[in-house]
Design an enzyme around this catalytic site. Structure first.
Site, PDB file in Angstrom:
ATOM      1  N   HIS A   5       0.837  -1.205   0.000  1.00 11.56           N
ATOM      2  CA  HIS A   5       0.000   0.000   0.000  1.00 11.56           C
ATOM      3  C   HIS A   5       0.872   1.255   0.000  1.00 11.56           C
ATOM      4  O   HIS A   5       0.648   2.182  -0.795  1.00 11.56           O
ATOM      5  CB  HIS A   5      -0.937   0.003   1.211  1.00 11.56           C
ATOM      6  N   TYR A  49      -3.387  17.635   3.503  1.00 14.81           N
ATOM      7  CA  TYR A  49      -2.522  16.808   4.355  1.00 14.81           C
ATOM      8  C   TYR A  49      -1.137  17.392   4.642  1.00 14.81           C
ATOM      9  O   TYR A  49      -0.451  16.950   5.566  1.00 14.81           O
ATOM     10  CB  TYR A  49      -2.422  15.386   3.791  1.00 14.81           C
TER      11      TYR A  49
END
Ligand code: MN
Length: 418
Positions: A136, A247
């Protein structure tokens, strides 16, 4: 040897074929029938009111913990006491226990799963999300940075994580609204505000802790097992467009805190012991405080399905918890190495679990490769991300030698923006 894990035990309760809830599972959850809320376990499709069982004098702990609307009081008893309760439940429902089977008061503690509403199992004090699947992290690094430097330099040294929002963790069956927020769809234009267009799931599992130690103390990888009560399925809902804009530099915020979904049954770490398997080879070598002895990964098959409204589901991922690079013991040791304390009922999620194969990717971000590929649904429509009124369903189970220990499912419908 954990008595309740004995493979030879059969139960006098009927267990359908391929049920996640064998007599070797004995998970814990919070059930509601009419206006009564109680700690429960499940064998097959039968839910067992443990408060009623406790009132018959079966357990060596205060019966009041089973009248609670959260598992926290039960977890505060610690590993040995909760293990003893699970062993006692196993003994009561053992097929050889004719006395229990014929006891009318015990029959009154049993009900079918269809009669029960499952509630949030734990009062989550603090929630931490890790980022511990290499595939991931690699996929995300390829998409947003550079395939040649996909993993950031810290990734193989630190089990990277962040503190998330506990208040919006909801149990399976609770719908969530599509979040709205700021996004920046075009690099050379100002940001826009509106409903999230790139709503995504993250296939994760979470572990729930027993009480830890005082501030200043740490939990070693050897001690970690004694501080982990059990696990559940965890969907870390993510608004990718909001995430991309917000973010930097402090990490995820509104892209994640609008909701996370969990399965209602906490499967104990004890019940998962038979499914331990070896972990990834960790190269470079980890710091001493992250070193582990023995097999610390767990072979748990995971699946994600998307079900558009009024039609059948389509399976979009088949992954496995064993693909984790950093295991739970390392995550907990890292979390506390600075003296951070943990409490009974803290929830620590794994991070999105992706396998090497495309069919094992744990988010639509990866499955659709940033929205460049569509996934065909059984009803003829296509998805790159999650549409309004879609239900996302995650399932998980471990199985070996014909004995299955599973989690059931976490199922969440996405409603249009409020
Ligand atoms: Mn996550």
């Amino acid at each position: 040897m954990i008595k309740a894990n004995d493979q030879n035990i059969k139960t006098w309760i009927e267990v359908p074929e391929n049920s996640d809830f064998s007599i070797q599972n004995i998970p814990f959850g919070i059930a509601k029938v009419d206006n009564e809320v109680f700690v429960a376990t499940r064998i097959g499709d039968t839910v067992i009111n443990l408060y009623k069982v406790a009132r018959l004098g079966h357990f060596n702990v205060a019966k009041e913990v089973f009248a609670s609307c959260r598992l926290n009081d039960f977890m505060l008893l610690g590993k040995q006491a909760t293990r003893d309760v699970r062993d006692e439940i196993s003994a009561i429902f053992n097929a050889t226990n004719e006395l229990a089977k014929n006891k009318m008061e015990l029959q009154e503690a049993l009900m079918d799963i269809s009669e029960v509403e499952m509630l949030m199992p734990v009062e989550v004090g603090d929630y931490t999300d890790f980022y511990s699947s290499e595939q991931h992290a690699y996929n995300v690094g390829c998409m947003f940075r550079d395939p040649n430097n996909a993993l950031l330099p810290n990734w193989k040294y630190i089990p990277v994580g962040y503190h998330g929002r506990a208040s919006s963790i909801v149990v399976s069956g609770t719908p969530l609204y599509r979040p709205k927020g700021q996004q920046k769809p075009k690099d050379d234009e100002p940001p826009v505000f509106g409903p999230c267009k790139l709503l995504d799931f993250e296939l994760e599992m979470a572990f729930i802790t027993y009480e830890g130690k005082a501030i200043g103390d740490s939990i070693s990888t050897d001690e970690a097992d004694d501080h982990i009560f059990g696990m559940c399925l965890f969907n870390d809902w993510s608004a990718r467009d909001i995430q991309k804009w917000e973010y930097v530099p402090l990490g995820p915020f509104l892209a994640k805190n609008f909701g996370s979904s969990v399965s209602p049954w906490i499967v104990t770490l004890d019940a998962l012991e038979p499914y331990r398997t070896e972990g990834s080879i960790q190269d470079p070598k980890v710091f001493d405080y992250l070193k582990c002895d023995g097999d610390k990964n767990i072979d748990i098959k995971l699946q994600v399905a998307i079900q558009p409204e009024n039609t059948e589901e389509t399976i979009v991922s088949n992954s496995n918890y064993k693909f984790m690079y950093w295991n739970m013991n390392q995550q907990l040791a890292h979390h506390t190495i600075n003296g951070c304390n943990i409490k009974a009922g803290d929830m620590m999620a794994s991070g999105t679990i992706s396998g090497n194969d495309e069919s094992a990717y744990g988010s639509m971000l990866e499955i659709s490769w940033k929205g460049t590929k569509s996934v065909a649904m059984a009803d003829g429509t296509e998805r790159k991300f999650i549409a309004d009124n879609d239900t996302v369903i995650m399932r998980g189970h471990a199985e070996k030698d014909g004995i299955r220990v599973g989690f059931g499912e976490v199922s969440t419908k996405v409603l249009p923006t409020k």
